[in-house]
Structure formats: C-alpha cells, structure tokens
Design a protein around this motif. Structure first.
Motif, PDB file in Angstrom:
ATOM      1  N   SER A   1      30.358  40.810 -29.910  1.00 41.10           N
ATOM      2  CA  SER A   1      29.353  41.689 -30.496  1.00 41.10           C
ATOM      3  C   SER A   1      29.928  42.576 -31.596  1.00 41.10           C
ATOM      4  N   ASN A   2      29.115  42.802 -32.606  1.00 41.53           N
ATOM      5  CA  ASN A   2      29.455  43.738 -33.655  1.00 41.53           C
ATOM      6  C   ASN A   2      28.891  45.124 -33.348  1.00 41.53           C
ATOM      7  N   TYR A   3      28.072  45.227 -32.300  1.00 42.61           N
ATOM      8  CA  TYR A   3      27.382  46.465 -31.985  1.00 42.61           C
ATOM      9  C   TYR A   3      27.822  47.093 -30.653  1.00 42.61           C
ATOM     10  N   PHE A   4      28.182  46.237 -29.680  1.00 43.52           N
ATOM     11  CA  PHE A   4      28.502  46.721 -28.343  1.00 43.52           C
ATOM     12  C   PHE A   4      29.981  46.550 -28.012  1.00 43.52           C
ATOM     13  N   GLU A   5      30.460  47.392 -27.087  1.00 42.52           N
ATOM     14  CA  GLU A   5      31.779  47.170 -26.500  1.00 42.52           C
ATOM     15  C   GLU A   5      31.690  45.932 -25.617  1.00 42.52           C
TER      16      GLU A   5
ATOM     17  N   SER B   1      37.508  46.981 -25.496  1.00 41.32           N
ATOM     18  CA  SER B   1      37.185  46.313 -26.752  1.00 41.32           C
ATOM     19  C   SER B   1      36.048  47.060 -27.432  1.00 41.32           C
ATOM     20  N   LEU B   2      36.201  47.279 -28.711  1.00 46.20           N
ATOM     21  CA  LEU B   2      35.238  48.033 -29.515  1.00 46.20           C
ATOM     22  C   LEU B   2      34.253  47.095 -30.198  1.00 46.20           C
ATOM     23  N   PRO B   3      33.095  47.624 -30.606  1.00 52.27           N
ATOM     24  CA  PRO B   3      32.180  46.800 -31.393  1.00 52.27           C
ATOM     25  C   PRO B   3      32.927  46.165 -32.577  1.00 52.27           C
ATOM     26  N   GLY B   4      32.655  44.920 -32.809  1.00 56.25           N
ATOM     27  CA  GLY B   4      33.293  44.206 -33.906  1.00 56.25           C
ATOM     28  C   GLY B   4      34.544  43.458 -33.497  1.00 56.25           C
TER      29      GLY B   4
END
Length: 134
Positions: free
Chosen positions: A108-112, A126-129
């Motif tokens: 995801s680019n938006y969610f962890e 893990s961070l968005p993106g």
C-alpha cells in the motif's frame, strides 16, 4: 529486482515461541510471542517447506474453509529461527522451526503494512509506500 536485507538486529526474537494467534473474524491478524508480537495488515502467506499452506487471499475468498484458525493450528508453540527484512519494499519473512515461513508483502501507498514489537522496546513497522521506521 535485487532485494537487500536490512541491517536491523532481530536476535531478540530468535528462539521465542508463538503463544497466541488472533482468530476473531474481522479483526487484524495478530500473533503474540513469548516477549513480543506481530500485527499484520497486509497480504501474507504461510509456507510450509515449499508449499503455501494458507494465505491472505484464502481467508478473503474462502472464509468458510480458511481463517486465522488455520494459521494458529500451524504456528502455535513454534519457535522463531530467523527473521529477514528487505529494505527496498519492507517485506518481512519470519522463519519458524520445521521449515515454516510467514511472508509479509507490503502493498500500500496509503496504509502501514505490519508492526513487529518486542517487550525490550524493539519496534519496527512498514510505512505507507513501503519504507520502514524503527
């Protein structure tokens, strides 16, 4: 793509046993270790040797046949033997005894995607993106 292992030290988790796997429907995929835990909010698969035993898609598409109960049946009491974290896209692989692998794929680019925490203050997620923070 050549995946690069991160330099994070996961030794704290090596040897810890799985003590619980959340089996409640419509709740995040959570598991507890003796001194830590893992929250999974991204696609995953549980591999036994070279075969997928159950995966995220199974639970979504065939919930009557597959659920986190299947994961619980396989992982309860199993010890962690290694953890691999890949920097570029923040995928995580937890290796358990008996050639069992839980593979997490940040998508995801938006969610962890996932969080790994230890009772010793260790915390990585893990961070968005697809990047990560510790």
């Amino acid at each position: 793509m050549n995946k690069k292992l991160s330099k994070l030290d996961f030794n704290y988790f090596i040897g810890q046993k799985v003590t619980e796997v959340n089996t409640q429907k419509k709740h995040p995929f959570l598991m507890s270790f003796e001194w830590g835990g893992l929250t999974v909010e991204c696609p995953w698969r549980l591999r036994v040797s070279n075969e997928v035993a159950i995966g995220y898609s199974d639970c979504l598409q065939a919930p009557g046949e597959y659920s986190h109960k299947n994961v619980r049946n396989i992982l309860m009491g199993k010890r962690i033997t290694n953890i691999f974290h890949y920097e570029e896209i923040s995928d995580l692989v937890v290796e358990f005894e008996e050639s069992i692998y839980l593979e997490l794929f940040h998508d995801s680019n938006y969610f962890e995607g996932w969080q790994l925490r230890g009772d010793n203050g260790f915390y990585v997620f893990s961070l968005p993106g697809g990047s990560y923070s510790d």
